[in-house]
Scaffold this motif. Structure first.
Motif, PDB file in Angstrom:
ATOM      1  N   ALA A  26     100.867  95.767  40.921  1.00  0.00           N
ATOM      2  CA  ALA A  26     101.510  96.736  40.159  1.00  0.00           C
ATOM      3  C   ALA A  26     102.210  96.415  39.149  1.00  0.00           C
ATOM      4  CB  ALA A  26     102.216  97.602  41.515  1.00  0.00           C
ATOM      5  N   PRO A  27     102.510  97.208  38.079  1.00  0.00           N
ATOM      6  CA  PRO A  27     103.237  96.830  37.120  1.00  0.00           C
ATOM      7  C   PRO A  27     104.759  96.442  37.472  1.00  0.00           C
ATOM      8  CG  PRO A  27     102.340  98.806  36.644  1.00  0.00           C
ATOM      9  CD  PRO A  27     101.811  98.480  38.109  1.00  0.00           C
ATOM     10  N   GLY A  28     105.079  95.343  36.881  1.00  0.00           N
ATOM     11  CA  GLY A  28     106.418  94.933  37.114  1.00  0.00           C
ATOM     12  C   GLY A  28     106.669  93.295  36.562  1.00  0.00           C
ATOM     13  N   SER A  29     107.403  92.550  37.483  1.00  0.00           N
ATOM     14  CA  SER A  29     107.538  91.222  36.756  1.00  0.00           C
ATOM     15  C   SER A  29     106.662  90.353  37.088  1.00  0.00           C
ATOM     16  CB  SER A  29     109.031  90.635  37.484  1.00  0.00           C
ATOM     17  OG  SER A  29     108.939  89.292  37.204  1.00  0.00           O
ATOM     18  N   GLU A  30     105.942  89.663  36.135  1.00  0.00           N
ATOM     19  CA  GLU A  30     104.569  88.969  36.326  1.00  0.00           C
ATOM     20  C   GLU A  30     105.067  87.576  37.230  1.00  0.00           C
ATOM     21  OE1 GLU A  30     103.280  87.940  32.568  1.00  0.00           O
ATOM     22  OE2 GLU A  30     101.783  89.834  32.400  1.00  0.00           O
ATOM     23  N   LEU A  31     106.592  87.293  37.016  1.00  0.00           N
ATOM     24  CA  LEU A  31     107.020  86.058  37.364  1.00  0.00           C
ATOM     25  C   LEU A  31     107.217  86.182  38.958  1.00  0.00           C
ATOM     26  CD1 LEU A  31     107.613  83.312  36.327  1.00  0.00           C
ATOM     27  CD2 LEU A  31     110.174  84.136  36.169  1.00  0.00           C
ATOM     28  N   SER A  32     107.493  87.507  39.121  1.00  0.00           N
ATOM     29  CA  SER A  32     108.064  87.808  40.654  1.00  0.00           C
ATOM     30  C   SER A  32     106.451  87.657  41.469  1.00  0.00           C
ATOM     31  CB  SER A  32     108.491  88.986  41.055  1.00  0.00           C
ATOM     32  OG  SER A  32     109.868  89.266  40.351  1.00  0.00           O
ATOM     33  N   VAL A  33     105.566  88.359  40.862  1.00  0.00           N
ATOM     34  CA  VAL A  33     104.284  88.391  41.551  1.00  0.00           C
ATOM     35  C   VAL A  33     103.630  86.833  41.573  1.00  0.00           C
ATOM     36  CG1 VAL A  33     101.994  89.254  41.385  1.00  0.00           C
ATOM     37  CG2 VAL A  33     103.684  90.609  40.435  1.00  0.00           C
ATOM     38  N   LEU A  34     103.902  86.199  40.590  1.00  0.00           N
ATOM     39  CA  LEU A  34     103.383  84.787  40.558  1.00  0.00           C
ATOM     40  C   LEU A  34     104.062  84.162  41.815  1.00  0.00           C
ATOM     41  CD1 LEU A  34     102.032  82.406  38.984  1.00  0.00           C
ATOM     42  CD2 LEU A  34     104.273  81.857  38.015  1.00  0.00           C
ATOM     43  N   PHE A  35     105.515  84.203  41.908  1.00  0.00           N
ATOM     44  CA  PHE A  35     106.196  83.611  42.968  1.00  0.00           C
ATOM     45  C   PHE A  35     105.561  83.929  44.308  1.00  0.00           C
ATOM     46  CE2 PHE A  35     109.966  82.394  39.935  1.00  0.00           C
ATOM     47  CZ  PHE A  35     109.550  80.972  39.738  1.00  0.00           C
ATOM     48  N   ALA A  36     105.576  85.230  44.339  1.00  0.00           N
ATOM     49  CA  ALA A  36     104.915  85.608  45.787  1.00  0.00           C
ATOM     50  C   ALA A  36     103.516  85.258  45.989  1.00  0.00           C
ATOM     51  CB  ALA A  36     105.122  87.059  45.798  1.00  0.00           C
ATOM     52  N   ALA A  37     102.708  85.726  45.100  1.00  0.00           N
ATOM     53  CA  ALA A  37     101.251  85.379  45.534  1.00  0.00           C
ATOM     54  C   ALA A  37     100.714  83.853  45.274  1.00  0.00           C
ATOM     55  CB  ALA A  37     100.211  86.139  44.420  1.00  0.00           C
ATOM     56  N   VAL A  38     101.311  83.255  44.605  1.00  0.00           N
ATOM     57  CA  VAL A  38     100.880  81.633  44.248  1.00  0.00           C
ATOM     58  C   VAL A  38     101.808  80.770  45.200  1.00  0.00           C
ATOM     59  CG1 VAL A  38     100.519  79.705  42.699  1.00  0.00           C
ATOM     60  CG2 VAL A  38      99.850  82.135  42.113  1.00  0.00           C
ATOM     61  N   TYR A  39     103.134  81.102  45.178  1.00  0.00           N
ATOM     62  CA  TYR A  39     103.984  80.003  45.397  1.00  0.00           C
ATOM     63  C   TYR A  39     104.693  80.483  46.898  1.00  0.00           C
ATOM     64  CZ  TYR A  39     103.711  78.107  41.029  1.00  0.00           C
ATOM     65  OH  TYR A  39     103.028  77.433  40.113  1.00  0.00           O
ATOM     66  N   LEU A  40     103.722  81.610  47.355  1.00  0.00           N
ATOM     67  CA  LEU A  40     104.458  82.279  48.795  1.00  0.00           C
ATOM     68  C   LEU A  40     106.102  82.435  48.946  1.00  0.00           C
ATOM     69  CD1 LEU A  40     101.668  80.558  51.021  1.00  0.00           C
ATOM     70  CD2 LEU A  40     101.655  82.473  49.721  1.00  0.00           C
ATOM     71  N   GLN A  41     106.710  82.839  47.860  1.00  0.00           N
ATOM     72  CA  GLN A  41     108.098  83.148  47.972  1.00  0.00           C
ATOM     73  C   GLN A  41     108.111  84.632  48.303  1.00  0.00           C
ATOM     74  OE1 GLN A  41     110.462  80.743  47.814  1.00  0.00           O
ATOM     75  NE2 GLN A  41     108.524  79.506  47.876  1.00  0.00           N
ATOM     76  N   PRO A  42     109.070  85.003  49.210  1.00  0.00           N
ATOM     77  CA  PRO A  42     109.146  86.508  49.656  1.00  0.00           C
ATOM     78  C   PRO A  42     109.563  87.381  48.528  1.00  0.00           C
ATOM     79  CG  PRO A  42     110.009  85.006  51.236  1.00  0.00           C
ATOM     80  CD  PRO A  42     109.610  84.161  50.408  1.00  0.00           C
ATOM     81  N   SER A  43     109.235  88.582  48.400  1.00  0.00           N
ATOM     82  CA  SER A  43     109.433  89.480  47.386  1.00  0.00           C
ATOM     83  C   SER A  43     108.825  90.745  47.590  1.00  0.00           C
ATOM     84  CB  SER A  43     108.965  88.953  45.777  1.00  0.00           C
ATOM     85  OG  SER A  43     109.245  89.859  44.905  1.00  0.00           O
ATOM     86  N   ASP A  44     109.950  91.678  47.352  1.00  0.00           N
ATOM     87  CA  ASP A  44     109.516  93.146  47.311  1.00  0.00           C
ATOM     88  C   ASP A  44     108.666  93.725  46.352  1.00  0.00           C
ATOM     89  OD1 ASP A  44     110.766  93.487  49.886  1.00  0.00           O
ATOM     90  OD2 ASP A  44     112.626  94.018  48.637  1.00  0.00           O
ATOM     91  N   MET A  45     107.188  94.255  46.612  1.00  0.00           N
ATOM     92  CA  MET A  45     106.560  94.478  45.600  1.00  0.00           C
ATOM     93  C   MET A  45     105.864  95.721  45.735  1.00  0.00           C
ATOM     94  SD  MET A  45     104.771  90.671  45.460  1.00  0.00           S
ATOM     95  CE  MET A  45     103.432  91.064  44.365  1.00  0.00           C
ATOM     96  N   ALA A  46     105.609  96.710  45.069  1.00  0.00           N
ATOM     97  CA  ALA A  46     104.666  97.772  44.992  1.00  0.00           C
ATOM     98  C   ALA A  46     103.270  97.459  45.540  1.00  0.00           C
ATOM     99  CB  ALA A  46     104.654  98.462  43.808  1.00  0.00           C
ATOM    100  N   LEU A  47     102.676  98.472  46.182  1.00  0.00           N
ATOM    101  CA  LEU A  47     101.239  97.954  46.404  1.00  0.00           C
ATOM    102  C   LEU A  47     100.254  98.706  45.749  1.00  0.00           C
ATOM    103  CD1 LEU A  47     101.747  98.682  50.386  1.00  0.00           C
ATOM    104  CD2 LEU A  47     101.878  96.539  49.135  1.00  0.00           C
ATOM    105  N   LEU A  48      99.103  97.976  45.565  1.00  0.00           N
ATOM    106  CA  LEU A  48      98.064  98.654  44.969  1.00  0.00           C
ATOM    107  C   LEU A  48      97.133  99.373  46.027  1.00  0.00           C
ATOM    108  CD1 LEU A  48      96.777  95.633  42.848  1.00  0.00           C
ATOM    109  CD2 LEU A  48      98.015  97.515  41.798  1.00  0.00           C
ATOM    110  N   SER A  49      96.459 100.475  45.553  1.00  0.00           N
ATOM    111  CA  SER A  49      95.734 101.326  46.330  1.00  0.00           C
ATOM    112  C   SER A  49      94.408 100.879  46.525  1.00  0.00           C
ATOM    113  CB  SER A  49      95.459 102.643  45.584  1.00  0.00           C
ATOM    114  OG  SER A  49      94.671 102.519  44.493  1.00  0.00           O
ATOM    115  N   GLY A  50      93.716 101.418  47.418  1.00  0.00           N
ATOM    116  CA  GLY A  50      92.304 100.925  47.818  1.00  0.00           C
ATOM    117  C   GLY A  50      91.402 101.309  46.656  1.00  0.00           C
TER     118      GLY A  50
END
Lengths: 437, 227
Positions: A94-118
């Motif tokens: 979802a639109p937001g901080s690329e860096l936050s998503v990067l840290f969450a998805a790649v480096y598995l650092q917990p972060s609050d993120m909006a969800l993408l729909s089905g």
């Protein structure tokens, strides 16, 4: 001229740079010592003041070692983080901080993120250019290992299909990252949340069994437990991505009507151009954000590069200050052997010989300190790498590089030149004062 | 080879300009043995260092042979000392970590390469002459007498025609001092070296050809010693 320089092989460039950095120091040494053999006296003075000499060498070694260690570590960290993101061609969130998503998805650092729909997931998964479209689901853990919901396809892609045991076949089976302290066949109950805030008994009765183990990937995923994404949704009381009549299904296709949402989708396309096309396609204002982790990292490195340059300058200034302190110390130390210096001058030793004795005394300390500093730096870098690897899961190695060798050569050269100063100052002391000291 | 000394109107001042030592005139023929005595603080050592060209500021004339020392640059004075002046000090001033040959031959380190081997050989010969031919150990383990003999060997190895000694026996017991005096006088006489020794030691002073007495920075007595 610059064309000629850049046409040279990198190894030759590095060797030439090393030679150029060392040249001033070597020239000074050659000029200072030319025609004389001061070593017996230098050795005698070093022996006489051995403990002071050891202290000076240690001071230089620590200073140089820290500089080298940090330089090597920074490079190792950059390389390690890049390698960890290697399998993540494109991430959609979802639109937001690329860096936050990067840290969450790649480096598995917990972060609050909006969800993408089905619907979004479905559109990505059905795109003909997409080879892998893996939804990720975070939020649970076991010990220090995060529990990640994803697809079999992604788990195989991430580990290059190097999985000991077998892939999960049921909802309550898991495969462990290489360094998770669980064996195949072990069962556990996941906690809700991660770290200190984790609730240990929130998912009672939702036991999971390890059925496989991934080979090491050099990423934080080595410390993760991977489960079917359906499992994460189910233990949180959500729909599991499939219609009730297909609720035992594991993996795609998912039914958009029963898709609870995912914070990030990792996308892999076989062709490079396809990744660019997909990024363009799924970069939509207020709906989705698609980015290459490599690009985000490159931007991060660029910022870090500026910081690194500033740090390098600071490190250099620090080294010069340390060198100046050492040289001041050398001057103070040289006062201890002022009688010997005065004696030599009374016996008719030319000023340049006395100069050579005092300079070579300082040079020996500096060279010994630099050599020991190199070893200290390697040790420091290895230790820091180990700490970072343990704390982040990112495999960081920091071997000695040309940057460190050039740094050391520059330090040696500058300090050899600076140590001319105490040698010159010693010559200004009155001989008779020295004899009577 | 020996060098005569001619001093005229020598004045040594403190950095603030106070006159520390004044010597209107002094003539010493080459090969003479001269003792300088006087109370502590009288200026004996100051005179010795002025004769070696080690003091500033200084005025007047100190002529060794044909060389007017005080007119020379600092570098030329240093070169003059290297070629012509051996020095011995009260507390020996040796490199404690070197052995006896290393100390006696220390000036070889800054001599032209071609002269080094010969100087070291002379240093070892002088050590043997002074009974220190088996002293291949650090001089830190030597007695005071042995150390001063190493210092004499260092001075004599350079074949300097002038030997300046500043209280050479002051740190020695009587027996060691007497042996050192014997050695020093014998070597000086054998080689025709001009020896100028500052000392409180009457045993040494009595062995000189001539005795100068210094008091309050001035020469108060100049007498020859009967043989």
């Amino acid at each position: 001229m610059s064309d000629l320089w850049y046409s040279l092989p990198p190894l030759l460039q590095d060797l030439l740079k090393l030679a150029l950095l060392l040249l001033p120091g070597l020239l000074v040494g050659a000029i200072a010592l030319r025609g004389y053999a001061p070593w017996p006296l230098t050795r005698a003075i070093l022996t006489r003041f051995r403990w002071s000499a050891v202290m000076f060498v240690a001071l230089i070694a620590i200073s140089v070692g820290m500089g080298i260690g940090l330089l090597a570590q920074e490079r190792g960290l950059r390389r390690g983080t890049a390698q960890a993101a290697d399998k993540f061609d494109l991430v959609v969130a979802a639109p937001g901080s690329e860096l936050s998503v990067l840290f969450a998805a790649v480096y598995l650092q917990p972060s609050d993120m909006a969800l993408l729909s089905g619907e979004v997931y479905d559109e990505i998964a059905r795109n003909e250019k997409v080879a892998v479209a893996a939804p990720l689901a975070f939020g649970d853990s076991y010990g220090t290992s995060p529990l990640i919901g994803t697809t079999e396809e992604f788990a195989r892609y991430l580990s290059d299909d190097r999985i000991e045991g077998r892939m999960w076949a049921e909802h309550h089976e898991t495969i462990a990252g290489a360094f998770v302290p669980l064996g195949i066949g072990d069962s556990f109950e996941p906690a809700h949340g991660i770290g200190d805030a984790a609730e240990d008994h929130a998912h009672e009765g939702e036991g999971l069994t390890v059925v496989g183990r991934m080979a090491p990937t050099g990423t934080p995923w080595d410390n993760a437990l991977l489960v079917p994404v359906e499992t994460v949704w189910e233990v949180h009381g959500l729909a599991n991505g499939h219609a009730p009549e297909r609720e035992e299904q594991i993996g795609p296709p998912f039914d958009p009507d029963y898709f609870p949402g995912t914070p990030a989708i990792v996308v892999h396309a076989e062709e490079l151009w396809a990744n660019y096309a997909l990024r363009s396609e799924f970069t939509r204002d207020s709906e989705t954000m698609a980015f290459f982790p490599g690009t985000v990292l490159a931007n991060l490195y660029r910022v870090m590069g500026d910081v690194r340059q500033a740090m390098s300058v600071m490190a250099l200034v620090t080294q010069v200050l340390v060198a100046a302190s050492v040289l001041l110390g050398l001057f103070i130390l040289s006062r201890l052997f002022r009688r010997q210096v005065a004696l030599l001058r009374a016996l008719g030793a030319p000023s340049r010989f006395v100069f050579a004795v005092v300079w070579s005394f300082g040079a020996v300390l500096l060279l010994a300190g630099a050599a020991l500093g190199l070893l200290t730096g390697l040790g420091t870098a290895a230790l820091l790498s180990q700490v970072v690897t343990v704390r982040t899961g990112i495999l960081v190695t920091a071997p000695l590089g040309w940057a460190e060798i050039h740094f050391l050569a520059g330090f040696v050269s500058v300090t050899l030149i600076l140590s001319l100063l105490p040698a010159a100052l010693v010559l200004r002391q009155p001989v008779v004062d020295g004899l009577r000291a | 080879m020996s060098l005569s000394l001619s001093v005229n109107g020598l004045e040594v001042r403190s950095p603030r300009g106070r006159v520390l030592m004044s010597l209107p005139s002094l003539e010493v023929p080459g090969g003479a043995l001269v003792g300088i005595r006087g109370p502590s603080g009288a200026g004996k050592s100051t005179l010795l260092y002025a004769l070696a060209g080690l003091l500033e500021p200084v005025s007047g004339s100190v002529r060794w042979g044909d060389t007017e020392l005080l007119a020379q640059s600092a570098g030329r004075r240093t070169a003059f000392r290297a070629a012509n002046v051996g020095m011995i000090f009260q507390d020996f001033l040796l490199f404690e970590e070197l052995d006896a040959p290393g100390n006696a031959g220390v000036t070889a380190l800054f001599r032209p390469r071609a002269e080094r081997a010969a100087l070291r050989a002379r240093a070892e010969a002088q050590l043997a002459r002074l009974g220190l031919d088996d002293a291949q150990r650090s001089v830190a383990s030597f007695s005071g007498g042995e150390r001063q003999r190493v210092a004499i060997a260092r001075a004599m190895a350079a074949q300097a025609p002038v030997l300046l000694a500043d209280e050479p026996t002051a740190s020695l017991d009587r027996a060691a001092a007497d042996r050192l005096i014997d050695d020093l006088v014998a070597l000086a006489r054998e080689t025709g070296t001009t020896l100028i020794a500052v000392s409180h030691d009457l045993h040494l002073i009595e062995r000189m050809d001539r005795v100068l007495t210094i008091s309050d920075g001035a020469l108060t007595e100049d007498r020859s010693v009967a043989a």
